[in-house]
Design a protein around this motif. Structure first.
Motif, PDB file in Angstrom:
ATOM      1  N   MET A  26      53.649  26.252  39.094  1.00 49.90           N
ATOM      2  CA  MET A  26      52.726  26.758  38.084  1.00 49.90           C
ATOM      3  C   MET A  26      52.330  25.654  37.107  1.00 49.90           C
ATOM      4  O   MET A  26      51.178  25.603  36.642  1.00 49.90           O
ATOM      5  N   LEU A  27      53.242  24.775  36.787  1.00 48.89           N
ATOM      6  CA  LEU A  27      52.922  23.644  35.923  1.00 48.89           C
ATOM      7  C   LEU A  27      51.876  22.746  36.575  1.00 48.89           C
ATOM      8  O   LEU A  27      50.981  22.213  35.909  1.00 48.89           O
ATOM      9  N   LYS A  28      51.995  22.588  37.898  1.00 53.49           N
ATOM     10  CA  LYS A  28      51.005  21.799  38.635  1.00 53.49           C
ATOM     11  C   LYS A  28      49.634  22.475  38.555  1.00 53.49           C
ATOM     12  O   LYS A  28      48.614  21.814  38.335  1.00 53.49           O
ATOM     13  N   VAL A  29      49.614  23.783  38.722  1.00 53.85           N
ATOM     14  CA  VAL A  29      48.348  24.514  38.632  1.00 53.85           C
ATOM     15  C   VAL A  29      47.756  24.362  37.231  1.00 53.85           C
ATOM     16  O   VAL A  29      46.547  24.133  37.079  1.00 53.85           O
ATOM     17  N   TYR A  30      48.596  24.455  36.216  1.00 54.88           N
ATOM     18  CA  TYR A  30      48.089  24.315  34.848  1.00 54.88           C
ATOM     19  C   TYR A  30      47.477  22.928  34.622  1.00 54.88           C
ATOM     20  O   TYR A  30      46.451  22.792  33.954  1.00 54.88           O
ATOM     21  N   GLY A  31      48.118  21.916  35.199  1.00 54.92           N
ATOM     22  CA  GLY A  31      47.584  20.571  35.054  1.00 54.92           C
ATOM     23  C   GLY A  31      46.201  20.427  35.652  1.00 54.92           C
ATOM     24  O   GLY A  31      45.390  19.601  35.192  1.00 54.92           O
ATOM     25  N   ASP A  32      45.900  21.211  36.674  1.00 53.47           N
ATOM     26  CA  ASP A  32      44.592  21.146  37.339  1.00 53.47           C
ATOM     27  C   ASP A  32      43.597  22.178  36.798  1.00 53.47           C
ATOM     28  O   ASP A  32      42.425  21.865  36.591  1.00 53.47           O
ATOM     29  N   TRP A  33      44.059  23.401  36.613  1.00 60.34           N
ATOM     30  CA  TRP A  33      43.161  24.497  36.240  1.00 60.34           C
ATOM     31  C   TRP A  33      43.008  24.656  34.736  1.00 60.34           C
ATOM     32  O   TRP A  33      42.008  25.177  34.265  1.00 60.34           O
ATOM     33  N   GLY A  34      44.034  24.245  33.985  1.00 63.05           N
ATOM     34  CA  GLY A  34      43.962  24.357  32.539  1.00 63.05           C
ATOM     35  C   GLY A  34      44.121  25.785  32.047  1.00 63.05           C
ATOM     36  O   GLY A  34      44.587  26.677  32.760  1.00 63.05           O
ATOM     37  N   ASP A  35      43.720  26.000  30.809  1.00 65.99           N
ATOM     38  CA  ASP A  35      43.827  27.300  30.168  1.00 65.99           C
ATOM     39  C   ASP A  35      42.658  28.180  30.608  1.00 65.99           C
ATOM     40  O   ASP A  35      41.500  27.879  30.300  1.00 65.99           O
ATOM     41  N   VAL A  36      42.945  29.252  31.331  1.00 62.96           N
ATOM     42  CA  VAL A  36      41.888  30.113  31.857  1.00 62.96           C
ATOM     43  C   VAL A  36      41.713  31.386  31.021  1.00 62.96           C
ATOM     44  O   VAL A  36      40.896  32.241  31.365  1.00 62.96           O
ATOM     45  N   ARG A  37      42.442  31.506  29.935  1.00 64.12           N
ATOM     46  CA  ARG A  37      42.268  32.670  29.082  1.00 64.12           C
ATOM     47  C   ARG A  37      40.870  32.667  28.470  1.00 64.12           C
ATOM     48  O   ARG A  37      40.286  31.609  28.246  1.00 64.12           O
ATOM     49  N   TYR A  38      40.367  33.839  28.187  1.00 60.30           N
ATOM     50  CA  TYR A  38      39.005  33.908  27.662  1.00 60.30           C
ATOM     51  C   TYR A  38      38.825  35.152  26.810  1.00 60.30           C
ATOM     52  O   TYR A  38      39.587  36.116  26.901  1.00 60.30           O
ATOM     53  N   ASP A  39      37.796  35.109  25.989  1.00 63.99           N
ATOM     54  CA  ASP A  39      37.353  36.262  25.218  1.00 63.99           C
ATOM     55  C   ASP A  39      35.877  36.463  25.515  1.00 63.99           C
ATOM     56  O   ASP A  39      35.146  35.497  25.755  1.00 63.99           O
ATOM     57  N   GLY A  40      35.436  37.711  25.474  1.00 68.11           N
ATOM     58  CA  GLY A  40      34.023  37.973  25.675  1.00 68.11           C
ATOM     59  C   GLY A  40      33.643  38.080  27.137  1.00 68.11           C
ATOM     60  O   GLY A  40      34.437  38.533  27.970  1.00 68.11           O
ATOM     61  N   ASP A  41      32.447  37.623  27.457  1.00 70.30           N
ATOM     62  CA  ASP A  41      31.885  37.777  28.795  1.00 70.30           C
ATOM     63  C   ASP A  41      32.644  36.926  29.810  1.00 70.30           C
ATOM     64  O   ASP A  41      32.712  35.701  29.684  1.00 70.30           O
ATOM     65  N   ARG A  42      33.209  37.564  30.821  1.00 66.40           N
ATOM     66  CA  ARG A  42      34.027  36.847  31.804  1.00 66.40           C
ATOM     67  C   ARG A  42      33.191  35.941  32.703  1.00 66.40           C
ATOM     68  O   ARG A  42      33.669  34.909  33.173  1.00 66.40           O
ATOM     69  N   TYR A  43      31.965  36.331  32.967  1.00 71.73           N
ATOM     70  CA  TYR A  43      31.123  35.524  33.848  1.00 71.73           C
ATOM     71  C   TYR A  43      30.715  34.218  33.147  1.00 71.73           C
ATOM     72  O   TYR A  43      30.665  33.160  33.771  1.00 71.73           O
ATOM     73  N   ARG A  44      30.431  34.303  31.868  1.00 76.39           N
ATOM     74  CA  ARG A  44      30.141  33.102  31.087  1.00 76.39           C
ATOM     75  C   ARG A  44      31.392  32.231  30.978  1.00 76.39           C
ATOM     76  O   ARG A  44      31.322  31.002  31.073  1.00 76.39           O
ATOM     77  N   ALA A  45      32.549  32.887  30.792  1.00 69.70           N
ATOM     78  CA  ALA A  45      33.806  32.141  30.703  1.00 69.70           C
ATOM     79  C   ALA A  45      34.087  31.391  31.998  1.00 69.70           C
ATOM     80  O   ALA A  45      34.503  30.222  31.990  1.00 69.70           O
ATOM     81  N   PHE A  46      33.876  32.065  33.123  1.00 67.37           N
ATOM     82  CA  PHE A  46      34.082  31.397  34.424  1.00 67.37           C
ATOM     83  C   PHE A  46      33.100  30.257  34.610  1.00 67.37           C
ATOM     84  O   PHE A  46      33.466  29.174  35.091  1.00 67.37           O
ATOM     85  N   CYS A  47      31.850  30.479  34.239  1.00 67.92           N
ATOM     86  CA  CYS A  47      30.825  29.432  34.353  1.00 67.92           C
ATOM     87  C   CYS A  47      31.225  28.207  33.536  1.00 67.92           C
ATOM     88  O   CYS A  47      31.130  27.069  34.020  1.00 67.92           O
ATOM     89  N   ASP A  48      31.668  28.418  32.300  1.00 70.98           N
ATOM     90  CA  ASP A  48      32.081  27.300  31.451  1.00 70.98           C
ATOM     91  C   ASP A  48      33.292  26.584  32.028  1.00 70.98           C
ATOM     92  O   ASP A  48      33.376  25.347  31.994  1.00 70.98           O
ATOM     93  N   TRP A  49      34.239  27.372  32.552  1.00 69.97           N
ATOM     94  CA  TRP A  49      35.431  26.764  33.157  1.00 69.97           C
ATOM     95  C   TRP A  49      35.041  25.946  34.386  1.00 69.97           C
ATOM     96  O   TRP A  49      35.497  24.821  34.570  1.00 69.97           O
ATOM     97  N   TRP A  50      34.217  26.495  35.246  1.00 67.61           N
ATOM     98  CA  TRP A  50      33.804  25.820  36.484  1.00 67.61           C
ATOM     99  C   TRP A  50      33.062  24.520  36.184  1.00 67.61           C
ATOM    100  O   TRP A  50      33.275  23.522  36.854  1.00 67.61           O
TER     101      TRP A  50
END
Length: 264
Positions: A66-90
Motif C-alpha cells: 500500500m505504501l508503494k501504491v501511495y508513492g505512485d497514486w498519491g492522495d485520492v481523497r476528494y470533495d465535491g464532483d468525483r468526475y472532476r476529481a478523477f480528471c484532476d488526479w489523472w
C-alpha cells in the motif's frame, strides 16, 4: 510520442466539467474510485498529510504494497464532483517528463524501435544474435508476390499469431499498473454503485430487492418457473439476496485489491 493503452483510456469531454457518461466508460476510472473507497488507504492518506504538516508520529502502519501504491497514486481523497476529481488526479503532472499521472501509471512503455530497414552490416549481425529480433534478407530482383509469400511463411514460423485472443490482452500489459484481466465496465459500475448504496444511510433502509432494482441487477426466471403460474416468493427473495451478496463481495474484493495496486 503518444503512449498506448491496453484498456480504454478515459475521455472527459471537458476538463472543467467532465461528462460522466464518457468518464465511466474507462475501467481506470473505476480503479481510482475503488481506491477512494478503501478505508485503509484513506487512513494512510490522512497519516501522510499529518506528517507533512507536523513532526507528530502516527501509530497507523500501512502494509508495504500500500505504501508503494501511495508513492505512485498519491492522495485520492476528494470533495465535491468525483468526475472532476478523477480528471484532476489523472492529468496531474508527476514525473520529469511532465507526463500525466494516469498516462505514467497506466500506459504501455514506449517502444524504442519498430520494424525498419537495417543498412549497417554490424547492426544486422547484432540483431541476428538477439532473441527479440528476426532478421530477414530480401533479394530485391525477386518478384514481389514471391517475396510476400516467403515473408509470410517465415513470420508464421517465427511469429505465430494467437488466434482467438485479444490484441494486447490486459494480462500481458507492461504498464506500471494494469488490469489483471479484461473487464466489463458495466459490471464494475454495478458492483461499486451497489457497494456505495449499501453503505449509505439510504441503502441501509432498502431491501435487497430494492437495491438490486436500483442498480439494474435482475434475474431471468427459468423455463420451469415461467411455466408455473405462481412464483415462490421466498425462493425469489433468496435468489435476489444471493445476487446482491455476490456483487457486494466482488466490490469488496476490488476495493481491497486496489489498495495493493491490483484490479479488479
Amino acid at each position: 510520442m503518444q503512449r498506448h493503452f491496453v484498456s480504454y483510456a478515459p475521455r472527459f469531454g471537458s476538463y472543467k466539467e467532465p461528462r460522466p457518461f464518457l468518464v465511466k466508460q474507462s475501467p481506470y476510472y473505476w480503479w481510482w474510485l475503488a481506491l477512494t473507497m478503501n478505508e485503509e488507504y484513506a487512513k494512510l492518506c490522512e497519516q501522510q498529510q499529518r506528517q507533512r504538516a507536523s513532526t507528530s508520529r502516527d501509530s497507523f502502519k500501512a502494509q508495504p504494497e500500500m505504501l508503494k501504491v501511495y508513492g505512485d497514486w498519491g492522495d485520492v481523497r476528494y470533495d465535491g464532483d468525483r468526475y472532476r476529481a478523477f480528471c484532476d488526479w489523472w492529468r496531474n503532472r508527476v514525473n520529469t517528463n511532465g507526463e500525466e499521472r494516469g498516462v505514467y501509471l497506466s500506459a504501455e512503455p514506449l517502444r524504442g524501435v519498430w520494424t525498419h530497414i537495417v543498412e549497417d552490416g554490424e547492426r544486422a549481425a547484432e540483431y541476428a544474435e538477439h532473441d527479440d529480433w528476426l532478421v530477414i534478407a530480401v533479394p530485391l530482383p525477386q518478384q514481389r508476390r514471391y517475396v510476400d509469400k516467403s515473408i509470410n511463411r517465415l513470420l508464421k514460423k517465427h511469429l505465430p499469431s494467437e488466434h482467438g485472443k485479444r490484441v494486447d490482452p490486459a494480462e500481458h500489459s507492461q504498464a506500471l499498473y494494469h488490469l489483471s484481466k479484461p473487464v466489463l465496465v458495466k459490471r464494475l459500475e454495478r458492483a461499486l454503485t451497489l457497494y456505495e448504496l449499501k453503505h449509505s444511510q439510504r441503502g441501509k433502509r432498502m431491501s435487497n430487492a430494492k437495491l438490486a432494482d436500483t442498480v439494474g441487477l435482475t434475474t431471468k426466471p427459468s423455463q420451469k418457473r415461467m411455466a408455473n403460474e405462481a412464483v415462490d416468493g421466498r425462493a425469489q427473495k433468496n435468489t435476489v439476496a444471493t445476487l446482491v451478496s455476490r456483487e457486494l463481495r466482488y466490490a469488496r474484493g476490488m476495493i481491497a485489491r486496489a489498495g495493493v495496486g491490483k484490479f479488479p
